[in-house]
Design a protein around this motif. Structure first.
Motif, PDB file in Angstrom:
ATOM      1  N   GLY A 372       0.818  -1.203   0.000  1.00  0.00           N
ATOM      2  CA  GLY A 372       0.000   0.000   0.000  1.00  0.00           C
ATOM      3  C   GLY A 372       0.853   1.255   0.000  1.00  0.00           C
ATOM      4  N   GLY A 373       1.937   1.235   0.783  1.00  0.00           N
ATOM      5  CA  GLY A 373       2.846   2.372   0.823  1.00  0.00           C
ATOM      6  C   GLY A 373       3.542   2.587  -0.513  1.00  0.00           C
ATOM      7  N   LEU A 374       3.959   1.500  -1.150  1.00  0.00           N
ATOM      8  CA  LEU A 374       4.609   1.614  -2.459  1.00  0.00           C
ATOM      9  C   LEU A 374       3.626   2.132  -3.512  1.00  0.00           C
ATOM     10  N   ALA A 375       2.381   1.634  -3.467  1.00  0.00           N
ATOM     11  CA  ALA A 375       1.378   2.103  -4.434  1.00  0.00           C
ATOM     12  C   ALA A 375       1.057   3.577  -4.215  1.00  0.00           C
ATOM     13  N   PHE A 376       0.964   3.981  -2.954  1.00  0.00           N
ATOM     14  CA  PHE A 376       0.623   5.366  -2.629  1.00  0.00           C
ATOM     15  C   PHE A 376       1.719   6.333  -3.087  1.00  0.00           C
ATOM     16  N   ASN A 377       2.980   5.865  -3.054  1.00  0.00           N
ATOM     17  CA  ASN A 377       4.117   6.715  -3.417  1.00  0.00           C
ATOM     18  C   ASN A 377       4.767   6.275  -4.722  1.00  0.00           C
ATOM     19  N   SER A 378       4.009   5.583  -5.568  1.00  0.00           N
ATOM     20  CA  SER A 378       4.580   5.018  -6.802  1.00  0.00           C
ATOM     21  C   SER A 378       5.137   6.084  -7.736  1.00  0.00           C
ATOM     22  N   ASP A 379       4.477   7.231  -7.836  1.00  0.00           N
ATOM     23  CA  ASP A 379       4.954   8.288  -8.724  1.00  0.00           C
ATOM     24  C   ASP A 379       6.311   8.819  -8.273  1.00  0.00           C
ATOM     25  N   ASP A 380       6.466   9.055  -6.978  1.00  0.00           N
ATOM     26  CA  ASP A 380       7.728   9.571  -6.458  1.00  0.00           C
ATOM     27  C   ASP A 380       8.855   8.549  -6.579  1.00  0.00           C
ATOM     28  N   LEU A 381       8.491   7.281  -6.454  1.00  0.00           N
ATOM     29  CA  LEU A 381       9.509   6.231  -6.498  1.00  0.00           C
ATOM     30  C   LEU A 381       9.780   5.731  -7.913  1.00  0.00           C
ATOM     31  N   GLY A 382       8.937   6.158  -8.861  1.00  0.00           N
ATOM     32  CA  GLY A 382       9.101   5.711 -10.237  1.00  0.00           C
ATOM     33  C   GLY A 382       8.741   4.253 -10.444  1.00  0.00           C
ATOM     34  N   ILE A 383       7.825   3.735  -9.649  1.00  0.00           N
ATOM     35  CA  ILE A 383       7.410   2.337  -9.735  1.00  0.00           C
ATOM     36  C   ILE A 383       6.044   2.278 -10.412  1.00  0.00           C
ATOM     37  N   VAL A 385       2.416   1.443 -10.850  1.00  0.00           N
ATOM     38  CA  VAL A 385       1.481   1.127  -9.776  1.00  0.00           C
ATOM     39  C   VAL A 385       1.017  -0.320  -9.839  1.00  0.00           C
ATOM     40  N   GLN A 386       0.865  -0.877 -11.046  1.00  0.00           N
ATOM     41  CA  GLN A 386       0.406  -2.263 -11.167  1.00  0.00           C
ATOM     42  C   GLN A 386       1.412  -3.255 -10.580  1.00  0.00           C
ATOM     43  N   ALA A 387       2.681  -2.873 -10.590  1.00  0.00           N
ATOM     44  CA  ALA A 387       3.724  -3.771 -10.090  1.00  0.00           C
ATOM     45  C   ALA A 387       3.565  -4.064  -8.604  1.00  0.00           C
ATOM     46  N   VAL A 388       2.959  -3.145  -7.875  1.00  0.00           N
ATOM     47  CA  VAL A 388       2.750  -3.372  -6.444  1.00  0.00           C
ATOM     48  C   VAL A 388       1.282  -3.613  -6.115  1.00  0.00           C
ATOM     49  N   ALA A 389       0.380  -3.101  -6.962  1.00  0.00           N
ATOM     50  CA  ALA A 389      -1.044  -3.259  -6.677  1.00  0.00           C
ATOM     51  C   ALA A 389      -1.498  -4.697  -6.894  1.00  0.00           C
ATOM     52  N   ILE A 390      -0.986  -5.357  -7.931  1.00  0.00           N
ATOM     53  CA  ILE A 390      -1.399  -6.736  -8.211  1.00  0.00           C
ATOM     54  C   ILE A 390      -1.008  -7.688  -7.080  1.00  0.00           C
TER      55      ILE A 390
END
Length: 537
Positions: A372-383, A385-390
């Motif tokens: 959830g934290g990675l998805a919430f900050n995906s733009d800042d981290l350049g990740i 969103v699907q990579a962590v949401a799935i």
């Protein structure tokens, strides 16, 4: 069509179907409120915003109604009979649902107050159902597979949740979130349950045990704590007739003689609610285990997950409509995974399912906090969103299944096994009361936590699941595979050992299911009512 003909005469099968359908009422409300909470017309009619604490209050007051309804209808069913009690529960449920449907219909002033009244009234009825149905069902259909029967009934609870959410989602997709019928139709569709059950209740038998066993007779609900007014219904002719109707004359006479003898032995062993909360009384220890089970179930967080499912998927980075579809998928998975609950509960035991459920839930919520934290900050981290949401979706689906298999039915089953007959109805009522109060607190706080903690809410649930697992390991005995009398021996031994730690009582033998399973020849594990033979042939 021979099976249909057989079912027409099989009172036991009819009771199981009736009980399962009644339990589905609770699940329907959860699925119903999931999307109503985000309907813009509903929020506008109630005069609140989606972020308002009132959203959680409207959901949670229902559980307060459940707690009160459990006390009242448990007393009512003890005094007037299981069937009249169930009739009253279903009628009140139907009335409360109708009040909810009418709130703000053609008017706006006072709509919120009417909705609150409807939620509380419906809670009174559903709380009564959750209190009376397990007792009624166990008195007519208990057997060596007690866990399987109750787990199957709670699978129907998940069917109700799926039905409500599917109706709600379908109408929302068709009409949109700004149409009042998108939230009114799912509410009124619930009427199929109480009205359908009321239409067939006359076909069901009254409980023979109610006719013959001792119960507390009080003139008012305030008298519930009194210890001095216990009498027998002593309707032995009616009890005998009920057993003949269900069992046939020969087997019915045998069961009647056994039941009458048990009733005579219990005449002077009545237990009041006051006794159950009095330290030192034999029923205080089982009552604390019952309370612990329901509090721990609330601490798993799945009452909140069921009601606020779409918001959780939004925290994982999905849009509103995608989150709603994913929630429906989670509920469908939930329903099918519940099959493992009734396959395993009598095979590995209640305690084992609870503990493994806690382990999986704890790990799942800590992982959800990470994703959830990675998805919430995906733009800042350049990740992406699907990579962590799935992975988050998979984990949430697994966690939901773990709750269903480990925690949904077991905490309702244990109180029906650890109390003597004279306290079983009160124990079930206490279970519903604590369930109502605990879920009131959780569902009230959840939207506030969603709005303020975001994905950190998963850390909270990870910690609370750890607490639930540890306290279950220390204090919850394994009640499966033993007669009711054998389960009473645990509490006697605990008193002698001066310890409630399951590991220290009788060398820890109540930590696990006993093997080989006792035959229970002299205990209540033997069926009160065996399956009716095909009376047609």
């Amino acid at each position: 069509m021979s099976w249909l003909k057989s079912f027409y005469y099989d009172k036991k099968a009819q009771v199981v179907l009736f009980s399962s359908t009644a339990i589905a009422l609770y699940g329907y409300d959860q699925g119903m409120m999931s999307l109503i909470n985000t309907n813009q017309d509903y929020l506008s009619t109630m005069g609140i915003s989606e972020e308002s604490p009132q959203v959680g209050v409207i959901v949670s007051v229902y559980y307060l109604g459940c707690a009160i309804g459990a006390v009242f209808f448990s007393w009512f069913a003890d005094k007037y009979g299981r069937k009249p009690g169930l009739f009253g529960c279903l009628a009140v449920t139907s009335l409360g649902n109708l009040i909810m449907f009418m709130s703000g219909l053609g008017y706006s002033r006072g709509a919120l107050i009417v909705m609150y009244i409807g939620r509380i009234v419906m809670g009174l009825g559903v709380g009564g159902v959750d209190s009376v149905v397990p007792v009624y069902s166990s008195e007519l259909s208990s057997d060596g597979a007690r866990g399987k029967a109750l787990a199957q009934e709670f699978q129907s609870n998940i069917f109700g949740l799926n039905m409500a959410f599917a109706i709600n989602l379908g109408i929302t997709v068709a009409l949109g979130k700004y149409n009042e019928w998108s939230w009114r139709v799912p509410i009124v569709c619930m009427q199929v349950y109480p009205l359908g059950l009321l239409a067939v209740i006359n076909r069901l038998p009254e409980s023979p045990r109610w006719y013959a066993v001792p119960v507390a007779i009080c003139e008012t609900v305030a008298d519930l704590s009194s210890q001095s007014r216990f009498v027998f219904h002593d309707k032995h002719d009616d009890a005998q007739a009920a057993l003949y109707n269900i069992e046939g004359e020969d087997e019915g006479k045998k069961k009647y003689d056994e039941m009458a003898e048990a009733a005579d032995q219990e005449r002077d062993e009545q237990v009041s609610y006051k006794d159950m909360f009095t330290p030192g009384h034999p029923q205080f220890h089982p009552t604390m285990i019952t309370i612990m089970g329901q509090v721990n179930q609330a601490l798993t967080g799945y009452g909140a997950v069921s009601v606020y499912g779409p918001q959780i998927f939004e925290l994982l980075g999905y849009g509103t409509r995608e989150s709603e579809y994913l929630t429906q998928g989670n509920y469908v998975s939930y329903f099918f995974l519940m099959t493992f609950a009734w396959l395993l509960v009598d095979a590995v035991g209640r305690r084992t399912l609870l503990l493994w459920g806690s382990v999986v839930l704890t790990l799942s919520f800590f992982l959800l906090a990470v994703f959830g934290g990675l998805a919430f900050n995906s733009d800042d981290l350049g990740i992406p969103v699907q990579a962590v949401a799935i992975p988050g979706i998979v984990i949430l689906y697994v966690a939901t299944g773990a709750f269903g298999i480990g925690w949904l039915a077991t905490v309702w089953l244990i109180p029906t096994e650890i109390y003597p007959t004279t306290a079983r109805a009160q124990g079930t009522a206490v279970s519903v009361i604590i369930w109502g109060l605990a879920n009131f607190a959780v569902t009230l706080l959840t939207p506030i936590m969603f709005n303020n903690l975001k994905y950190y809410i998963f850390l909270v649930f990870g910690v609370t699941n750890t607490i639930a697992g540890v306290t279950t390991y220390l204090f919850c005995p394994e009640s499966g595979g033993r007669s009711f009398e054998e389960n009473q021996e645990f509490f006697e031994s605990a008193k002698e050992e001066k310890s409630w730690n399951v590991n220290k009582v009788d060398g820890g033998k109540y930590k696990w299911l006993p093997y080989p399973k006792p035959d229970g020849a002299n205990g209540e594990t033997q069926p009160l009512l065996r399956r009716v033979q095909d009376q047609v042939e």
